[in-house]
Design a protein around this motif. Structure first.
Motif, short mmCIF file in Angstrom:
data_model
loop_
_atom_site.label_atom_id
_atom_site.label_comp_id
_atom_site.label_asym_id
_atom_site.label_seq_id
_atom_site.Cartn_x
_atom_site.Cartn_y
_atom_site.Cartn_z
N VAL A 106 0.83 -1.20 0.00
CA VAL A 106 0.00 0.00 0.00
C VAL A 106 0.87 1.26 0.00
O VAL A 106 0.56 2.25 -0.67
N LYS A 107 1.96 1.21 0.74
CA LYS A 107 2.86 2.37 0.76
C LYS A 107 3.36 2.69 -0.64
O LYS A 107 3.50 3.85 -1.03
N GLY A 108 3.62 1.64 -1.43
CA GLY A 108 4.06 1.85 -2.81
C GLY A 108 3.01 2.56 -3.63
O GLY A 108 3.33 3.42 -4.46
N LEU A 109 1.73 2.23 -3.41
CA LEU A 109 0.65 2.90 -4.12
C LEU A 109 0.61 4.39 -3.77
O LEU A 109 0.51 5.24 -4.64
N VAL A 110 0.70 4.68 -2.47
CA VAL A 110 0.63 6.07 -2.04
C VAL A 110 1.85 6.85 -2.53
O VAL A 110 1.73 7.98 -3.01
N ILE A 114 8.34 1.42 16.72
CA ILE A 114 7.36 1.99 15.80
C ILE A 114 8.04 2.43 14.51
O ILE A 114 7.51 2.26 13.40
N ASP A 115 9.22 3.02 14.63
CA ASP A 115 9.96 3.46 13.45
C ASP A 115 10.62 2.25 12.78
O ASP A 115 10.59 1.15 13.30
N GLY A 116 11.25 2.48 11.63
CA GLY A 116 12.06 1.41 11.07
C GLY A 116 11.68 0.93 9.69
O GLY A 116 11.64 1.69 8.74
N PHE A 117 11.32 -0.34 9.58
CA PHE A 117 11.30 -1.06 8.32
C PHE A 117 10.42 -0.43 7.25
O PHE A 117 10.83 -0.28 6.10
N HIS A 118 9.20 -0.07 7.59
CA HIS A 118 8.23 0.33 6.56
C HIS A 118 8.64 1.58 5.79
O HIS A 118 8.19 1.79 4.66
N GLU A 119 9.47 2.42 6.38
CA GLU A 119 9.88 3.64 5.69
C GLU A 119 11.18 3.46 4.91
O GLU A 119 11.70 4.41 4.34
N GLN A 120 11.67 2.23 4.84
CA GLN A 120 12.91 1.98 4.11
C GLN A 120 12.67 1.97 2.60
O GLN A 120 11.52 1.93 2.12
N ASP A 121 13.75 1.96 1.85
CA ASP A 121 13.68 1.93 0.39
C ASP A 121 12.92 0.69 -0.08
O ASP A 121 13.09 -0.41 0.46
N THR A 122 12.09 0.88 -1.10
CA THR A 122 11.25 -0.22 -1.59
C THR A 122 12.08 -1.41 -2.03
O THR A 122 11.69 -2.57 -1.79
N GLU A 123 13.19 -1.18 -2.67
CA GLU A 123 14.00 -2.29 -3.18
C GLU A 123 14.53 -3.14 -2.03
O GLU A 123 14.63 -4.36 -2.15
N LEU A 124 14.86 -2.52 -0.91
CA LEU A 124 15.29 -3.29 0.26
C LEU A 124 14.13 -4.13 0.79
O LEU A 124 14.30 -5.32 1.11
N GLU A 142 18.50 -5.67 8.54
CA GLU A 142 19.45 -5.08 9.49
C GLU A 142 18.86 -3.89 10.21
O GLU A 142 19.13 -3.65 11.40
N VAL A 143 17.98 -3.12 9.52
CA VAL A 143 17.46 -1.88 10.08
C VAL A 143 16.60 -2.10 11.32
O VAL A 143 16.47 -1.20 12.15
N CYS A 144 16.02 -3.28 11.48
CA CYS A 144 15.11 -3.48 12.61
C CYS A 144 15.43 -4.70 13.47
O CYS A 144 14.73 -4.97 14.44
N ARG A 145 16.47 -5.46 13.12
CA ARG A 145 16.70 -6.71 13.86
C ARG A 145 17.03 -6.47 15.33
O ARG A 145 16.51 -7.16 16.22
N ASP A 146 17.90 -5.49 15.61
CA ASP A 146 18.31 -5.27 17.01
C ASP A 146 17.13 -4.83 17.87
O ASP A 146 16.94 -5.34 18.99
N ILE A 147 16.32 -3.90 17.36
CA ILE A 147 15.20 -3.41 18.17
C ILE A 147 14.14 -4.49 18.34
O ILE A 147 13.48 -4.57 19.39
N ASP A 163 3.82 -8.47 15.11
CA ASP A 163 3.24 -7.88 13.90
C ASP A 163 3.44 -6.38 13.97
O ASP A 163 3.25 -5.78 15.03
N ARG A 164 3.79 -5.77 12.84
CA ARG A 164 3.84 -4.30 12.78
C ARG A 164 3.07 -3.86 11.56
O ARG A 164 3.51 -4.05 10.42
N ASN A 165 1.87 -3.31 11.78
CA ASN A 165 1.05 -2.82 10.69
C ASN A 165 1.41 -1.38 10.36
O ASN A 165 1.68 -0.57 11.25
N HIS A 166 1.39 -1.08 9.07
CA HIS A 166 1.72 0.26 8.61
C HIS A 166 0.56 0.77 7.77
O HIS A 166 0.17 0.13 6.78
N LEU A 167 -0.02 1.89 8.18
CA LEU A 167 -1.19 2.44 7.51
C LEU A 167 -0.79 3.74 6.83
O LEU A 167 -0.13 4.59 7.42
#
Length: 283
Positions: free
Chosen positions: A22-26, A105-115, A164-169, A211-215
């Motif tokens: 969905v983030k890709g659509l927006v 709350i921060d982290g994965f969903h805002e990363q680059d789409t290719e990653l 890597e961006v979210c594994r530690d947290i 689970d981490r939902n991103h709206l």
């Protein structure tokens, strides 16, 4: 009934194949909800909603419950009342640092789409995966959200299986949540009139899934045609909800949907299907 000539399965597959969710659509600038996300308007309009937060939503302070018996007795009663009358309650002073919650709350969903595409999958045997709508090809309408899921216990993924961006947290947060979960199981046991370690003793503290939902927002007029999460109950014994400051969480109480506002530093506990059955059986 779908209009003649509309191929829903092809549209679902085309969306799924982007692996951008969905983030890709927006992010692409879409201003109209794709048909696969449009929900039955009669069902949406029939949902009774207060559109305000209802006074009396349980908020339980866990401070000192391990060092003061009177505080613990008060909390056990509050947990019992909240489970019987709401099925949900807010907890404060729960031991999970607010800095850890914010970082989760921060982290994965805002990363680059290719990653993110590297982890996009519908193989639910994987311990970490990212996708949009686990039931995309089965549900009558898709929900406007993306999700990451990670099975953290009893056998957590290897670090290389996670971004890597979210594994530690995720490991840090899981450690705190497991400790809090054991505390809640003790309180639930006591609220049921059982030994403090009863639920833990029957292996209720062994599994943990995150689970981490991103709206993603869309123009308000279009947003009326879809839902971020359809009404549902959770399986398992209980769910701990980490709310962000966007809001949008609602619970049903007295046949009415009630808004639950975000309170910084708090967590929401949802007693799920198995614990409700256990409670009914014991009472």
């Amino acid at each position: 009934m779908e209009k003649q000539g509309y191929d829903r399965q092809s549209e679902l597959k085309a969306f799924d194949d982007t692996k951008a969710g969905v983030k890709g659509l927006v992010d692409s600038g879409v201003t109209k909800i794709p048909r696969i996300f449009v929900h039955n308007q009669a069902q949406i309009s029939q949902i009774p909603s207060s559109r305000h937060s209802k006074s009396g939503f349980p908020s339980i302070d866990l401070k000192n419950i391990d060092i003061d018996e009177s505080s613990r007795g008060r909390v056990v009663k509050e947990v019992r009342d909240a489970c019987e009358n709401w099925g949900f309650f807010r907890v404060v002073n729960h031991g999970v640092p607010e800095s850890v919650m914010d970082e989760m709350i921060d982290g994965f969903h805002e990363q680059d789409t290719e990653l993110k595409k590297l982890f996009y999958s519908r193989d639910f045997t994987k311990k970490f995966l990212y996708n949009s709508n686990f039931d995309l090809y089965k549900a009558p309408a898709a929900n406007w959200r993306d999700t990451i899921f990670c099975n953290m216990a009893p056998e957590p993924p290897q670090p290389e299986e996670m971004p890597e961006v979210c594994r530690d947290i995720m490991f840090d947060y899981s450690e705190h949540i497991m400790k809090m979960g054991i505390t809640l199981l003790e309180l639930f046991s006591e609220a049921l009139g059982l030994d403090r370690n009863h639920l833990k003793g029957i292996a209720c503290a062994e599994d943990l899934g995150l689970d981490r939902n991103h709206l993603k927002d869309i123009a308000c007029a279009e947003g009326l045609f879809t839902l971020a999460t359809s009404n549902h109950s959770d399986s398992g014994f209980f769910t701990i909800l980490l709310q962000d400051n966007i809001g949008g969480l609602q619970v049903i109480h007295d046949n009415e949907w009630i808004d639950i506002p975000h309170v910084p530093g708090s967590l929401i506990v949802n007693i799920a299907d198995l614990l409700q059955v256990k409670g009914c059986y014991m009472s």
